[in-house]
Scaffold this active site. Sequence first.
Site, short mmCIF file in Angstrom:
data_model
loop_
_atom_site.label_atom_id
_atom_site.label_comp_id
_atom_site.label_asym_id
_atom_site.label_seq_id
_atom_site.Cartn_x
_atom_site.Cartn_y
_atom_site.Cartn_z
N LYS A 1 0.99 -1.13 0.07
CA LYS A 1 0.21 -0.12 -0.01
C LYS A 1 0.86 1.24 0.02
O LYS A 1 1.89 1.28 0.39
CB LYS A 1 -1.03 -0.08 1.12
CG LYS A 1 -2.10 -1.05 0.80
CD LYS A 1 -3.30 -1.22 1.81
CE LYS A 1 -4.46 -1.92 1.44
NZ LYS A 1 -5.45 -2.07 2.07
N ARG B 1 -3.33 -10.11 4.72
CA ARG B 1 -3.83 -10.25 3.10
C ARG B 1 -2.75 -9.81 2.35
O ARG B 1 -2.33 -8.62 2.56
CB ARG B 1 -4.99 -9.64 2.81
CG ARG B 1 -5.68 -9.52 1.81
CD ARG B 1 -6.92 -8.94 1.33
NE ARG B 1 -7.57 -9.10 0.21
CZ ARG B 1 -7.29 -8.18 -0.92
NH1 ARG B 1 -6.44 -7.13 -0.59
NH2 ARG B 1 -7.81 -8.42 -2.03
#
Length: 266
Positions: free
Chosen positions: A205, A245
């Site tokens: 991210k 994840r």
Amino acid sequence: MLGILNVTPDSFSDGGRYEDRDAAVAHGVAMHEAGADLVDVGGESTRPGAQRVAAEEETRRVLPVVTALAAAGVALSIDTTRARVAAAAIAAGASVVNDVSGGLADPDMARMVADAGVPWILMHWRGPSSRMQQLADYDDVVRDVCSELRARVDAAIAAGVEPGRLVIDPGLGFAKDAGHNWALLAHVDALLALGLPVLLGASRKTFLATLPVDPARTSRPPDEREHATAAISAIAAAAGVWGVRVHDVAPTVDAVRVAGAIRAAG
């Protein structure tokens, strides 16, 4: 551990790489063999600014991949905010619903999950991807996210979902800036105190892009954020989260095993 399989043309990290069914299935099998407990199949990008696709298109993208991977013995979750897409994927072999809207995007999702009797991952969410960064306003991000997640859990239980089938996710990067994300990671204990399994999704991210790097560069692209991702996975596992994840399963498997070995030795 959830291995990310985006069958989309526009996801922030790997958009377009697995649009082809055969490529997607091969990658899903590879993640399964590398140690992913679930392969998380998603057919709609939720990157900041992304626009929605029609439910029919989302279903067209995910269903052939879910069907093929289930036939190959791969355990699957379906990454969707739509009840009809989730129901189709469950019928095709998915066993978990990963809903980044926490049930807010589709009022039919809670009943569908309750009737199907499958686990439901509820992520903290304040609005669609097209405008979520405008919603990153908190008095205290840890307290506010915990409170809003608790409300989603209460709503799910009121709709008939068994509490033991719920998992919560603080939604790193969703209506949150870098400071919010780091604060949530620093206070995983507050999330765990809610009494439900916790999933963390930090993989590649944007907030990882500006960690100290070569002085000649101010940022790093998504595929150069794996070391940072693995570090967060190890720390999260050591803290006791239910799962992480990730895009790249193999290094995360090692990171989580190291954390587990240290916990066991202690």
